[in-house]
Enzyme design. Structure first.
Site, short mmCIF file in Angstrom:
data_model
loop_
_atom_site.label_atom_id
_atom_site.label_comp_id
_atom_site.label_asym_id
_atom_site.label_seq_id
_atom_site.Cartn_x
_atom_site.Cartn_y
_atom_site.Cartn_z
N SER A 243 -27.34 29.39 41.85
CA SER A 243 -26.11 29.88 41.44
C SER A 243 -25.71 28.92 40.22
O SER A 243 -25.82 27.55 40.47
CB SER A 243 -25.25 29.99 42.48
OG SER A 243 -23.71 29.89 41.97
N TYR B 236 -20.19 25.21 49.69
CA TYR B 236 -20.98 26.42 49.18
C TYR B 236 -22.10 25.93 48.18
O TYR B 236 -23.47 26.05 48.15
CB TYR B 236 -20.27 27.56 48.94
CG TYR B 236 -21.31 28.60 48.08
CD1 TYR B 236 -22.23 29.44 48.67
CD2 TYR B 236 -21.09 28.81 46.90
CE1 TYR B 236 -22.90 30.19 48.17
CE2 TYR B 236 -22.14 29.59 46.11
CZ TYR B 236 -22.80 30.51 46.78
OH TYR B 236 -23.67 31.26 46.05
N LYS C 109 -26.54 25.39 47.74
CA LYS C 109 -27.42 25.76 46.71
C LYS C 109 -28.13 24.39 46.17
O LYS C 109 -29.47 24.40 45.83
CB LYS C 109 -26.63 26.32 45.78
CG LYS C 109 -25.96 27.90 46.09
CD LYS C 109 -27.13 28.56 46.42
CE LYS C 109 -26.73 30.17 47.10
NZ LYS C 109 -27.57 30.90 47.77
P1 NAD Z 1 -24.07 39.28 50.08
O1 NAD Z 1 -23.17 38.39 51.03
O2 NAD Z 1 -23.81 40.62 49.56
O3 NAD Z 1 -25.67 39.18 50.39
C1 NAD Z 1 -26.23 38.14 51.54
C2 NAD Z 1 -26.72 38.95 52.67
O4 NAD Z 1 -27.46 37.80 53.33
C3 NAD Z 1 -25.99 39.82 53.34
O5 NAD Z 1 -26.41 41.01 53.57
C4 NAD Z 1 -25.78 38.88 54.79
O6 NAD Z 1 -25.61 39.83 55.94
C5 NAD Z 1 -27.15 38.24 54.69
N1 NAD Z 1 -27.27 37.01 55.27
C6 NAD Z 1 -26.47 35.80 55.38
N2 NAD Z 1 -27.06 34.89 56.27
C7 NAD Z 1 -28.02 35.41 57.02
C8 NAD Z 1 -28.78 34.81 58.05
N3 NAD Z 1 -28.43 33.88 58.51
N4 NAD Z 1 -29.93 35.65 58.08
C9 NAD Z 1 -29.88 36.99 57.85
N5 NAD Z 1 -29.36 37.42 56.86
C10 NAD Z 1 -28.26 36.53 56.33
O7 NAD Z 1 -24.27 38.30 48.79
P2 NAD Z 1 -24.90 38.58 47.30
O8 NAD Z 1 -23.84 38.43 46.32
O9 NAD Z 1 -25.82 39.96 47.39
O10 NAD Z 1 -25.57 37.28 47.07
C11 NAD Z 1 -27.04 36.94 47.37
C12 NAD Z 1 -27.38 35.81 47.31
O11 NAD Z 1 -26.99 35.43 45.82
C13 NAD Z 1 -26.70 34.62 47.94
O12 NAD Z 1 -27.60 33.59 48.57
C14 NAD Z 1 -25.55 34.11 47.20
O13 NAD Z 1 -25.25 32.78 47.50
C15 NAD Z 1 -26.47 34.01 45.79
N6 NAD Z 1 -25.33 34.12 44.69
C16 NAD Z 1 -24.39 35.27 44.51
C17 NAD Z 1 -23.68 35.10 43.60
C18 NAD Z 1 -22.55 36.20 43.42
O14 NAD Z 1 -21.33 36.11 42.76
N7 NAD Z 1 -22.67 37.43 44.09
C19 NAD Z 1 -23.63 34.31 42.52
C20 NAD Z 1 -24.80 33.17 42.56
C21 NAD Z 1 -25.47 33.35 43.78
C1 WQD Z 2 -13.91 34.51 37.94
C2 WQD Z 2 -12.73 34.32 36.98
C3 WQD Z 2 -11.08 32.91 38.22
C4 WQD Z 2 -10.23 36.11 41.22
C5 WQD Z 2 -17.71 32.54 41.96
C6 WQD Z 2 -18.45 31.08 42.83
C7 WQD Z 2 -19.77 30.89 42.03
C8 WQD Z 2 -20.60 32.23 42.07
C9 WQD Z 2 -19.89 33.14 41.40
C10 WQD Z 2 -21.85 32.45 44.02
C11 WQD Z 2 -12.28 32.60 37.15
C12 WQD Z 2 -10.32 34.19 38.00
C13 WQD Z 2 -10.59 35.36 40.05
C14 WQD Z 2 -8.86 36.66 41.14
C15 WQD Z 2 -8.63 35.54 38.96
N1 WQD Z 2 -20.81 32.60 43.31
N2 WQD Z 2 -9.87 35.12 39.02
N3 WQD Z 2 -8.05 36.02 39.91
O1 WQD Z 2 -15.14 31.40 40.16
O2 WQD Z 2 -16.75 31.78 38.30
O3 WQD Z 2 -17.58 31.82 40.52
O4 WQD Z 2 -18.55 33.41 41.97
O5 WQD Z 2 -22.76 31.84 43.80
O6 WQD Z 2 -20.16 30.06 42.93
O7 WQD Z 2 -17.82 29.98 42.64
O8 WQD Z 2 -15.82 33.60 40.08
O9 WQD Z 2 -15.13 35.80 40.12
O10 WQD Z 2 -14.09 34.12 41.59
O11 WQD Z 2 -13.73 33.95 39.05
O12 WQD Z 2 -8.02 35.13 37.89
O13 WQD Z 2 -8.40 37.15 42.04
O14 WQD Z 2 -11.45 35.10 37.35
O15 WQD Z 2 -10.09 31.97 38.42
O16 WQD Z 2 -11.55 32.25 36.07
P1 WQD Z 2 -16.20 31.96 39.82
P2 WQD Z 2 -14.72 34.42 40.39
#
Ligand code: NAD
Ligand code: WQD
Length: 348
Positions: free
Chosen positions: A129, A153, A157
């Site tokens: 991430s 979190y 990562k």
């Molecule tokens: P999500 O929660 O929709 O998907 C993650 C899935 O993993 C879920 O279906 C959950 O049930 C499953 N899971 C969690 N722990 C588990 C375990 N111990 N065993 C089996 N399954 C398990 O999230 P997403 O948005 O699809 O994210 C996928 C990956 O990408 C995650 O690792 C997340 O940290 C990473 N990521 C997401 C974002 C984002 O903003 N969505 C950004 C950067 C990185």
């Molecule tokens: C985006 C912008 C907020 C909600 C997070 C995780 C990061 C990654 C992606 C997993 C910011 C603003 C948000 C609201 C708002 N996830 N905001 N009102 O913070 O960039 O990243 O998700 O890895 O680890 O930290 O994403 O969508 O929460 O926020 O004003 O109700 O929207 O302040 O500027 P962020 P976000």
């Protein structure tokens, strides 16, 4: 022979979209997911959207930390590679419950890596991430930037990235691609799959979506005094379909090259403010999003966006969609499934 891919967390938001692309690309896919933050309906929809390829998907409800279950799976199938999405991802919750995050994300990953190694499956794509850049001193963020996590979190990562680098140093048969996603948004253009977060959404787009469908009265904008074009925070939003394509490109790289352990940003390289996002969503949906202007959210960075050069050069991948398409597809999904997968009103 079709290649066999194991996808952990494949019922989740990014996983389900990626599984669909893999199936359409001719891969055989096994998904494991404990459904802690997802619904099996997502798997059913993937199968339907994949048409004739749907029969190449197998789903097991397994927790990643259940080593005997993983061993049984690897004993029964020779996977060519693993895409590892499974993990918990709510930043605020990770501050409240750090051990839950360390246990689930880190123990889960170590268990997976141990079983992969034992069964000789050493090709991995991991969901990292942009959070590992912390509060970047400058933008765009390049892969060489110093790493700094600001919450448990983010630390999971960062630690997992380091674990992967160590594994590769210890055994150069491993091939590992660490993908640093920026802000994934949008949904499959069919409107049949999308993000379905449990509880109150933490992220901007799901919150806007729930305001638009009438589930919440207003969006709280966190901070209007940032040093940005309109004072609100700037992020690099990327369409989930582009992100899924990035995984296909990474997988291809693992199969076609002798890459070791490499990290790539997956973003668009463009920064969008909160107010710009709201404006684009209002245009796409025709709905007014009432705003409450509030103070900054603790821990938030001012401006974060990606350098996309490395992924473009090495993976031959570039995001295609802009903010208008992200909002269009988000709204298409939201309006057809205002209560996500579980809703009685969900389209079927
Ligand atoms: P999500 O929660 O929709 O998907 C993650 C899935 O993993 C879920 O279906 C959950 O049930 C499953 N899971 C969690 N722990 C588990 C375990 N111990 N065993 C089996 N399954 C398990 O999230 P997403 O948005 O699809 O994210 C996928 C990956 O990408 C995650 O690792 C997340 O940290 C990473 N990521 C997401 C974002 C984002 O903003 N969505 C950004 C950067 C990185
Ligand atoms: C985006 C912008 C907020 C909600 C997070 C995780 C990061 C990654 C992606 C997993 C910011 C603003 C948000 C609201 C708002 N996830 N905001 N009102 O913070 O960039 O990243 O998700 O890895 O680890 O930290 O994403 O969508 O929460 O926020 O004003 O109700 O929207 O302040 O500027 P962020 P976000």
């Amino acid at each position: 022979m079709e290649k066999k891919i194991l996808v952990t967390g494949g019922a989740g938001y990014i996983g389900s979209h990626t599984v669909l692309q893999l199936l359409l690309g001719g891969f055989k896919v096994t998904v494991i997911d404990n459904l802690d933050n997802s619904s099996e309906v997502a798997i059913k929809r993937v199968v339907e959207l994949a048409g004739d390829f749907g029969s190449n998907l197998v789903f097991h409800q397994i927790d990643l930390r259940d080593k005997p279950a993983l061993e049984k799976l690897f004993a029964s199938t020779n996977f060519d590679a693993v895409i590892h999405f499974a993990g918990l991802k709510a930043v605020g919750e990770s501050v409240q419950k750090p051990l839950l995050y360390y246990n689930n994300n880190i123990i889960g990953t170590i268990t997976l890596l141990e079983v992969m190694g034992a069964y000789g499956c050493k090709k991995l794509v991991f969901s990292s991430s942009a959070t590992v850049y912390g509060w970047p001193k400058e933008v765009p963020c390049t892969e060489e930037f110093p790493l700094a996590a600001t919450n448990p979190y983010g630390r999971t990562k960062l630690f997992i990235e380091e674990i992967c680098r160590d594994i590769y140093r210890s055994d150069s048969e491993w091939q590992i691609i660490l993908l640093r996603y920026f802000n994934p948004v949008g949904a499959h253009p069919s409107g049949y799959m999308g993000e379905d977060p449990r509880g109150i959404p933490n992220n901007l787009m799901p919150f806007i979506q729930q305001v638009a469908v009438g589930r919440r009265p207003a969006l709280t904008v966190f901070g209007k005094d940032y040093n940005t074009k309109d004072g609100t925070g700037v992020r690099d939003y990327i369409h989930v379909v582009d992100l899924s394509d990035g995984h296909s490109a990474a997988l291809q790289k693992l199969f076609d090259s002798n890459i070791g352990c490499e990290v790539y940003n997956l973003g668009t390289g463009k920064g969008t403010s909160v107010l710009e996002m709201v404006d684009a969503f209002e245009k796409a949906s025709g709905k007014k999003i009432p705003l409450i202007m509030a103070g900054r959210r603790p821990g938030d960075a001012e401006i974060v966006f990606a350098s996309t050069e490395k992924a473009e050069r090495d993976l031959n991948w570039k995001a295609k969609y802009g903010i208008a398409e992200m909002c269009r597809d988000q709204w298409n999904w939201a309006s057809k499934n205002p209560y996500g997968y579980e809703s009685p009103d969900s389209s079927n």
